[in-house]
Design a protein around this motif. Structure first.
Motif, short mmCIF file in Angstrom:
data_model
loop_
_atom_site.label_atom_id
_atom_site.label_comp_id
_atom_site.label_asym_id
_atom_site.label_seq_id
_atom_site.Cartn_x
_atom_site.Cartn_y
_atom_site.Cartn_z
N GLU A 299 -9.51 28.02 35.79
CA GLU A 299 -10.24 28.28 34.57
C GLU A 299 -9.50 29.33 33.74
O GLU A 299 -8.69 30.09 34.26
CB GLU A 299 -11.65 28.78 34.89
N GLY A 300 -9.80 29.38 32.46
CA GLY A 300 -9.23 30.39 31.58
C GLY A 300 -8.07 29.86 30.77
O GLY A 300 -7.38 28.91 31.17
N ASN A 301 -7.84 30.48 29.64
CA ASN A 301 -6.80 30.07 28.70
C ASN A 301 -5.43 30.36 29.30
O ASN A 301 -5.09 31.52 29.57
CB ASN A 301 -6.99 30.84 27.39
N ILE A 302 -4.63 29.32 29.50
CA ILE A 302 -3.31 29.52 30.11
C ILE A 302 -2.35 30.24 29.17
O ILE A 302 -1.31 30.73 29.61
CB ILE A 302 -2.70 28.18 30.57
N ASN A 303 -2.69 30.31 27.89
CA ASN A 303 -1.86 31.06 26.94
C ASN A 303 -2.21 32.54 26.92
O ASN A 303 -1.57 33.32 26.22
CB ASN A 303 -2.03 30.51 25.52
N GLU A 304 -3.25 32.91 27.66
CA GLU A 304 -3.69 34.31 27.72
C GLU A 304 -3.95 34.64 29.19
O GLU A 304 -5.05 34.48 29.70
CB GLU A 304 -4.94 34.52 26.87
N THR A 305 -2.91 35.07 29.87
CA THR A 305 -2.94 35.22 31.32
C THR A 305 -2.87 36.69 31.73
O THR A 305 -2.04 37.45 31.22
CB THR A 305 -1.78 34.45 31.97
N ILE A 306 -3.74 37.06 32.66
CA ILE A 306 -3.70 38.37 33.31
C ILE A 306 -2.91 38.21 34.60
O ILE A 306 -3.28 37.40 35.46
CB ILE A 306 -5.12 38.88 33.62
N VAL A 307 -1.81 38.93 34.75
CA VAL A 307 -0.97 38.83 35.94
C VAL A 307 -1.23 40.04 36.84
O VAL A 307 -1.14 41.18 36.39
CB VAL A 307 0.52 38.75 35.58
N TYR A 352 -9.94 34.16 30.29
CA TYR A 352 -8.50 34.27 30.46
C TYR A 352 -8.11 33.77 31.85
O TYR A 352 -8.84 33.97 32.82
CB TYR A 352 -8.05 35.73 30.30
N ARG A 353 -6.97 33.12 31.94
CA ARG A 353 -6.48 32.74 33.26
C ARG A 353 -6.02 34.00 34.00
O ARG A 353 -5.49 34.93 33.40
CB ARG A 353 -5.31 31.76 33.15
N GLY A 384 2.13 28.15 29.55
CA GLY A 384 1.38 28.74 30.65
C GLY A 384 2.28 29.51 31.60
O GLY A 384 1.81 30.37 32.34
N ASN A 385 3.57 29.19 31.57
CA ASN A 385 4.54 29.89 32.43
C ASN A 385 5.53 30.71 31.61
O ASN A 385 6.55 31.14 32.14
CB ASN A 385 5.30 28.90 33.30
N ARG A 386 5.25 30.90 30.34
CA ARG A 386 6.15 31.64 29.46
C ARG A 386 5.73 33.11 29.40
O ARG A 386 4.55 33.44 29.55
CB ARG A 386 6.11 31.05 28.05
N LEU A 387 6.69 34.00 29.18
CA LEU A 387 6.35 35.41 29.05
C LEU A 387 5.33 35.63 27.94
O LEU A 387 4.47 36.50 28.04
CB LEU A 387 7.61 36.24 28.77
N GLN A 388 5.42 34.86 26.88
CA GLN A 388 4.49 35.03 25.77
C GLN A 388 3.06 34.67 26.16
O GLN A 388 2.11 35.03 25.46
CB GLN A 388 4.93 34.19 24.57
N ASP A 389 2.90 33.96 27.29
CA ASP A 389 1.56 33.62 27.77
C ASP A 389 0.95 34.74 28.61
O ASP A 389 -0.22 34.66 28.98
CB ASP A 389 1.60 32.33 28.60
N TYR A 390 1.74 35.75 28.94
CA TYR A 390 1.27 36.85 29.78
C TYR A 390 0.79 38.00 28.89
O TYR A 390 1.55 38.54 28.09
CB TYR A 390 2.40 37.37 30.68
N LEU A 391 -0.47 38.37 29.06
CA LEU A 391 -1.02 39.48 28.29
C LEU A 391 -0.73 40.82 28.94
O LEU A 391 -0.51 41.82 28.25
CB LEU A 391 -2.54 39.31 28.15
N ILE A 392 -0.77 40.87 30.26
CA ILE A 392 -0.66 42.14 30.97
C ILE A 392 -0.17 41.89 32.38
O ILE A 392 -0.43 40.83 32.96
CB ILE A 392 -2.02 42.88 31.00
N ASN A 393 0.55 42.87 32.93
CA ASN A 393 0.95 42.85 34.34
C ASN A 393 0.39 44.09 35.02
O ASN A 393 0.73 45.22 34.65
CB ASN A 393 2.47 42.82 34.47
#
Length: 569
Positions: A299-307, A352-353, A384-393
């Motif tokens: 679930e969650g937007n793959i373009n907005e991912t919490i890592v 968010y994913r 979904g696997n791009r750096l631009q899809d990662y909001l935070i690490n």
């Protein structure tokens, strides 16, 4: 004769006193940790856990996390320690290590993957394989100084405290060869320092604002023939040679000397023409495969991912239960508990994913995290696997140190060059963590945020980062001890003047090295942070109120970490 006997007796008395003080110090460390964990057990039992006595053993049983609760309340120390005991078992069966290239590491990765497959079937779990280079040094390296008509052979030993020098990781091999010796001025961080090294062995002191690898690149660029680092001797901990690590593509033979040996070479080079003889026999092995593991919510937007990430490997010297079994198993519990809450039907899923990742090969230079970040910025990376899809690490590396601090990465201390938008968002993460500790009447400390762990490549690429750290070889101050004791109660402040993890990178980093009270609080804080971010209506704007500035991670990115940054040697 009486004078000699008297002196001998005095020496024996002083030696006996030293032994007694050492024993007392060890006993105090053990007693303090035992007291803290005993008090912790009392607190847990008062909160409703069941204790079952079996013979002389008392076990605490727990139920699965409540499906209707929140993520923070689902964190229980028994679950965390269960997984750490499994890592200890893996290490015990693999020569007491979980380092990359060993059975212990492979079984750690399999344990994480298989546990998620069985206990969190609603997560997508993937392995990310990649190659790393390995080598071994054959025999003992040779280093000889030839000066003023005489030769001086330096001592090589794997025991750095007794050694004049050691080889650098990823040194090039060299048959016994003579080189003229030249001293690199300053710290060797400026290209101007390397203008006169062509064809010579370059001697450079540790320190400055650049890494081992960056000095190595300058030595290569300006055609040095060999590279000799030496320790700076500014503290008692910086007298011995250290393990310098270069990039895997390094082409120079390289060693690192003690402060005393380095000074001897400096004097020889400055007083007369001096040369060195150097030999390093290295056998390079074919690159071998290791793996990152990542688990994603469906679930969650793959373009907005919490890592959420932390490393899964240990150093070769020990099982690495605190470093970083504690962080890796914290992430495993977070992933499993969130998956169960999602399955319950009573828990509001995040918009968010969430991606949970266990990075390989942190201990040789954040290799797994760097590989992942570089692949994520590749033009072929899928959505979904791009750096631009990662909001935070969010990074969790060492959460259970025995003489712990509740350490929060200080976003304000991000190194120069960090994209401003990532720095500002990271400060918000620091403030959110510290506010949680304050609301729960817990002590906390800011800790350095210079890129020394796996968040480094993400932060460098412009992604907001943050996390927690309970301490390694830092020393607890009297002020810290008093503050922790005031908040936690008498006897809970730890030991002033002692390092936070006396088993850091040692064989004794076992399950006995975990402070359970501090560990549980750190993982609860991590759970709170994930849930808080997941519940925000507009996380991208909260993290990047002035817009997001992305920066391409260089192909040759190398970590600014305590294993590679000279000033921390």
């Amino acid at each position: 004769m009486c004078s000699v006997v008297g002196s001998f007796v005095r020496i024996l008395i002083l030696f006996a006193i030293g032994v007694v003080l050492l024993i007392v110090s060890i006993a105090l460390n053990a007693a303090t940790l035992s007291t803290i964990n005993k008090r912790f057990d009392e607190i847990k039992n008062a909160n409703g856990q069941t204790t079952v006595s079996i013979g002389s053993t008392t076990r605490t049983t727990t139920q699965p996390p409540s499906s209707s609760g929140n993520l923070t309340d689902s964190i229980r120390i028994a679950d965390l320690m269960y997984h750490l005991n499994e890592l200890q078992r893996i290490a015990n069966d693999a020569s007491n290590t979980r380092a990359i290239g060993t059975r212990g590491f492979s079984e750690t990765v399999n344990y994480i993957y298989n546990y998620l497959a069985v206990n969190a079937p609603n997560l997508n779990v993937v392995r990310q394989p990649f190659l790393v280079k390995n080598f071994t040094v054959k025999g003992n390296p040779i280093l000889i100084l030839s000066s003023g008509g005489s030769n001086r052979t330096f001592t090589y030993s794997t025991n750095l405290a007794r050694s004049d020098f050691t080889y650098a990781n990823y040194s090039a091999p060299i048959a016994l060869t003579e080189f003229n010796l030249t001293v690199v001025p300053n710290y060797g961080c400026d290209p101007a320092d390397w203008q006169n090294v062509a064809g010579q062995a370059a001697l450079v002191v540790l320190g400055g604002i650049c890494t081992f690898a960056e000095k190595g690149e300058l030595a290569n660029k300006y055609n040095a023939s060999a590279l000799l680092y030496y320790n700076h001797g500014l503290t008692t901990a910086s007298l011995a040679p250290v393990i310098a690590r270069l990039r895997q593509v390094n082409t120079l033979p390289a060693v690192c000397l003690s402060y005393a040996a380095g000074q001897e070479l400096v004097r020889a080079a400055n007083m007369t023409s001096a040369s060195i003889w150097l030999q390093i026999e290295i056998e390079n092995y074919p690159p071998f495969m290791i793996e990152n593991v990542c688990a994603n919510t469906k679930e969650g937007n793959i373009n907005e991912t919490i890592v959420i990430g932390g490393h899964s490997d240990s150093v070769p010297a020990g099982p690495g239960i605190n470093d970083n079994g504690s962080g890796a198993m914290a992430i495993l519990v977070l992933a499993t508990n969130l998956a169960r809450l999602y399955q319950s039907g009573n828990y509001i899923k995040y918009k968010y994913r969430v991606r949970f990742c266990w990075w390989a090969a942190e201990e040789i230079g954040l290799v797994g995290a760097i590989y992942h970040a570089q692949q994520a910025q590749n033009s072929s990376a899928i959505i979904g696997n791009r750096l631009q899809d990662y909001l935070i690490n969010l990074n969790y590396d060492m959460l259970g140190s025995p003489n712990y601090m509740l350490g929060v990465y200080n976003g304000s201390s991000a190194k120069p060059g960090t994209p401003p938008s990532a720095r500002n968002g990271s400060i918000r993460i620091s403030e959110t963590f510290s506010s949680w500790f304050d609301r729960n009447n817990l002590p906390w400390d800011y800790t350095d945020f210079s890129g020394r762990s796996d968040y480094g490549p993400f932060l460098a690429a412009g992604i907001v980062a943050g996390g927690l750290f309970s301490g390694a070889d830092e020393t607890k101050t009297p002020e810290q001890r008093a503050r922790y004791e005031e908040k936690l109660g008498l006897g809970q402040g730890g030991l002033a003047g002692a390092i936070l993890d006396p088993c850091y990178h040692k064989a004794c980093d076992t399950t006995d090295n975990i402070n359970q009270l501090g560990y549980e609080k750190m993982v609860q804080a991590a759970a709170y942070m994930l849930e808080y971010l997941g519940r925000l209506d507009d996380l991208p704007t909260w993290l990047y109120p002035n817009g997001r500035q992305t920066t391409e991670l260089p192909e040759n990115y190398f970590p600014n970490s305590d294993y590679f940054r000279d000033v921390d040697s």
